[in-house]
Design a protein around this motif. Sequence first.
Motif, short mmCIF file in Angstrom:
data_model
loop_
_atom_site.label_atom_id
_atom_site.label_comp_id
_atom_site.label_asym_id
_atom_site.label_seq_id
_atom_site.Cartn_x
_atom_site.Cartn_y
_atom_site.Cartn_z
N LEU A 87 33.72 51.61 35.40
CA LEU A 87 33.52 53.04 35.61
C LEU A 87 33.77 53.39 37.07
CD1 LEU A 87 30.17 53.46 33.64
CD2 LEU A 87 32.48 53.92 32.80
N HIS A 88 34.22 54.62 37.31
CA HIS A 88 34.37 55.08 38.69
C HIS A 88 33.03 55.15 39.40
CE1 HIS A 88 38.60 56.10 38.77
NE2 HIS A 88 38.50 56.78 37.64
N THR A 89 32.03 55.65 38.68
CA THR A 89 30.70 55.88 39.25
C THR A 89 29.65 55.32 38.30
OG1 THR A 89 31.49 57.96 40.24
CG2 THR A 89 29.10 57.67 40.08
N ARG A 90 28.64 54.70 38.85
CA ARG A 90 27.54 54.19 38.01
C ARG A 90 27.01 55.32 37.13
NH1 ARG A 90 24.35 49.68 38.36
NH2 ARG A 90 22.24 49.84 37.50
N GLY A 109 35.38 64.79 27.43
CA GLY A 109 36.28 64.48 28.54
C GLY A 109 35.84 63.30 29.37
N THR A 110 34.96 62.48 28.81
CA THR A 110 34.32 61.44 29.62
C THR A 110 35.22 60.24 29.91
OG1 THR A 110 33.28 60.68 27.56
CG2 THR A 110 31.94 62.02 29.05
N ALA A 111 36.45 60.22 29.37
CA ALA A 111 37.38 59.17 29.78
C ALA A 111 37.65 59.23 31.28
CB ALA A 111 38.69 59.29 29.00
N SER A 112 37.42 60.39 31.88
CA SER A 112 37.61 60.53 33.33
C SER A 112 36.57 59.76 34.13
CB SER A 112 37.57 62.01 33.72
OG SER A 112 38.69 62.71 33.20
N LEU A 113 35.50 59.32 33.48
CA LEU A 113 34.50 58.51 34.16
C LEU A 113 34.95 57.05 34.28
CD1 LEU A 113 31.28 59.91 32.44
CD2 LEU A 113 32.06 60.39 34.76
N TYR A 114 35.98 56.68 33.52
CA TYR A 114 36.46 55.29 33.50
C TYR A 114 37.52 55.05 34.56
CZ TYR A 114 34.23 54.19 29.00
OH TYR A 114 33.32 53.95 28.01
N ALA A 115 37.48 53.88 35.15
CA ALA A 115 38.55 53.45 36.06
C ALA A 115 39.66 52.75 35.30
CB ALA A 115 37.98 52.52 37.13
N MET A 119 29.17 65.52 35.17
CA MET A 119 28.78 65.16 36.53
C MET A 119 27.60 64.20 36.50
SD MET A 119 29.41 65.49 39.72
CE MET A 119 30.67 66.76 39.47
N PRO A 120 27.81 62.91 36.79
CA PRO A 120 26.69 61.98 36.87
C PRO A 120 25.70 62.40 37.96
CG PRO A 120 28.81 60.83 36.85
CD PRO A 120 29.10 62.28 37.10
N ALA A 121 24.59 61.71 38.04
CA ALA A 121 23.55 62.05 39.02
C ALA A 121 23.94 61.52 40.39
CB ALA A 121 22.21 61.50 38.57
N VAL A 122 25.04 62.05 40.92
CA VAL A 122 25.58 61.60 42.20
C VAL A 122 25.06 62.48 43.33
CG1 VAL A 122 27.67 60.68 41.15
CG2 VAL A 122 27.63 63.06 41.95
N PRO A 123 25.13 62.02 44.58
CA PRO A 123 24.81 62.89 45.71
C PRO A 123 25.72 64.11 45.73
CG PRO A 123 24.91 60.60 46.40
CD PRO A 123 25.44 60.65 45.00
N ALA A 124 25.22 65.19 46.28
CA ALA A 124 25.97 66.45 46.27
C ALA A 124 27.33 66.34 46.93
CB ALA A 124 25.14 67.55 46.94
#
Length: 328
Positions: free
Chosen positions: A23-26, A271-277, A87-92
């Motif tokens: 994944l791009h982001t945890r 559209g969550t394929a965009s979360l994958y690397a 949008m995962p729970a990432v910093p702003a």
Amino acid sequence: MTAETTPSLSDVLATVRVVSLPLHTRFRGVEHREAALIEGPEGWAEFSPFVEYEPAEASTWLAAALDFAWRPQPPALRTEIPVNATMPAVPADIVPEVLARYDGCRTVKVKVAEAGQTLADDHARVRAVREAMGPAGRIRIDANGGWNVDEAEHAAHALAEFDLEYLEQPCASVDELAELRARLRRWDLPIAADESVRKAQDPIAVARAGAADLIVVKAQPLGGVRRALEIVAETGLPAVVSSALDTSIGLSQGAALAAALPELAFDCGLGTASLYAADVVREPLVARGGVIPVGRLTPDDELLRAHTASAERTQWWHARIAQAHALL
């Protein structure tokens, strides 16, 4: 599927390919997503219940995969599906980087109530999404049942300035959702039920209790496209089709569900394929112009080999499929 039409375990295991994708982001506590891909007479399907799910729950996901791979699906009423960004729970400050992966999406689902974070973190993240999307963008938030009623009411008021489309599963139980919905009624802020549908023994209970304004339906956790369509019809509520961090193979099943719904009033969480690397198809189901196409996909052999899970993990998934199959 009935006992008579369910394929044998040997037929299922004969085609299984287990993959581990970065994944791009945890997200949801993981940096790699494991999935078992299964080929049947109708094409490829996905079996990917999260690793902590017990066999009884996983068996519903397997039923969905076998239905999709072995049986023709209900007729499609549309050829493309509008999707939201997730949008995962990432910093702003990471928000623009994540949104850049979602071409043309007009809606963003923002994860909130993450363990170890605060409402201030959520507020900053949602503010950053609103600033990036502008006044015309739509924002929905998903707490995955992480708040009690008082916390959810407080959060709803704190985030109301960002013109939210709806709150997804702000509280865990149906009773809590019903109480919160009553408190927020004058605020005209809809409640969407996800876990209270897909993880419930009675997925209609949330509608019967007047605890939600709409429901989130997912093909895998609900047992397949047909069963999900039945649940939508039985609740009589508007539905948003979403995914469970599926690969593009699983997303194609979600797209089949969205395509078969009589009405599709909301952008879908497909559209969550965009979360994958990385993915298992050459042209992943990422948003282009805010939509994804409807249709079956075939994994690429080279990508399957590149992302094959370890022998130990593959054996674990085979055993898991056997346990789930025994319960069908």
